[in-house]
Enzyme design. Sequence first.
Site, mmCIF file in Angstrom:
data_model
loop_
_atom_site.group_PDB
_atom_site.id
_atom_site.type_symbol
_atom_site.label_atom_id
_atom_site.label_comp_id
_atom_site.label_asym_id
_atom_site.label_seq_id
_atom_site.Cartn_x
_atom_site.Cartn_y
_atom_site.Cartn_z
ATOM 1 C CG ASP A 13 -77.075 7.312 -25.106
ATOM 2 O OD1 ASP A 13 -76.209 7.680 -24.182
ATOM 3 O OD2 ASP A 13 -76.747 8.510 -26.178
ATOM 4 N NE ARG A 94 -76.651 7.077 -37.964
ATOM 5 C CZ ARG A 94 -75.612 6.255 -37.553
ATOM 6 N NH1 ARG A 94 -75.167 5.114 -37.892
ATOM 7 N NH2 ARG A 94 -74.745 7.021 -36.382
ATOM 8 C CG ASP A 123 -76.853 9.948 -36.620
ATOM 9 O OD1 ASP A 123 -76.953 10.193 -37.785
ATOM 10 O OD2 ASP A 123 -76.090 9.566 -35.992
ATOM 11 C CB SER A 175 -69.770 10.978 -29.027
ATOM 12 O OG SER A 175 -70.667 10.415 -29.887
#
Length: 400
Positions: A13, A94, A123, A175
């Site tokens: 990505d 995060r 996210d 993933s």
Amino acid sequence: MNKVVLAYSGGLDTSVIVPWLRENYGCEVVAFVADVGQGAEELEGVEAKAKASGASECHIVDLKDEFAANYIYPSLKTGAVYEQSYLLGTAMARPVIAKAQVELARKVNADALAHGCTGKGNDQIRFESCYAALAPDLTVIAPWREWDLSSRESLLDYLAERNIPCSASLKKIYSRDANAWHISHEGGELEDPWCEPSDEVWTLTCAPEQAPDRPEYVKVGIEQGAVVRVNGEALSPLQCLAQLNALGAKHGIGRVDIVENRLVGMKSRGCYETPGGTIMMHALRGIDELVLDKMTRSWKTQLSEQFAQLLYDGRWFTPNQASVLAAAESLSHVATGEVVIKLYKGNVTVTQKCSPYSLYSEAFATFGADNVYDQKHAAGFIRLYSLSSRIRALKQTDNV
């Protein structure tokens, strides 16, 4: 946009996002790589890869110690667990990543931030909520919500058309997100809740069936709600976690398979491996059992649920987070002691625990004879405790 700092992982990505930003925004792209303990293999060659895809610079920032000390350990003090199972490994990382990304953006005079989160997941909310709290003046670009690329195949074709090298392929079906606390797995067979995870899903922990046939005991030292010693050795938060990760992984500790409620409204299935964190949670609960009275433990349960929800929802840099952490910190002042934990084929059992602040008294609790407790006193307590029930029953029989 003149300059954008992209949260870059080196995966498919973000490898596409670098040239896409340059083509669609005509901007300089600075790649930001956060080392939160995902492992040297994931970081190997990432700078060269970023520059090969068009980034002007690539900054790899070591956040492992900060992540462990300032995010994992405070969260541990709250006892936060999302929906009774998930130890919040992705959510916990995060804020430290977003904070460092903003700091880099200020350093290089960028006017925008970008990330590779999809429009379906949690996210995007976590990152952008942090950006809003720390840098409301910076523009945020989320390519997955803008471009017309819609599949892994289309991303690979995009890179191939531009002769940009990428190690990704169509064979990757899972993933994954890894850091010092955990590794998560989504996609592939896991999209069917009826399908049991295969051996290919798990990458960190041994299968409990294949774990050693003899249990192993580990002694965990705790001071004011923080794990500070493993088997008598004083270690930093990151070192404690690394030691317990290795021990737990060997014994198949910390596997979770959950269908969770995402913040965006849909359910998703994730498999998580958190061996060291699972051991730490059990150790801290063992101390809480000794030092917290009934009402305080009930209050901490409420704090735990509050913190799990706000952490999952990306509200780290908020007054809500600060207030819950302050409450948890106040309860941790007496959370000191030692716990011995038995590790055996996926199971974690606290077998011994002690604390200088323990409220447990063998003199009061014994089934043998004692000189400190008059059992006759219980009758009056029970009569008052159940008085409302007694009055209700009497009224129903018209005796009052």
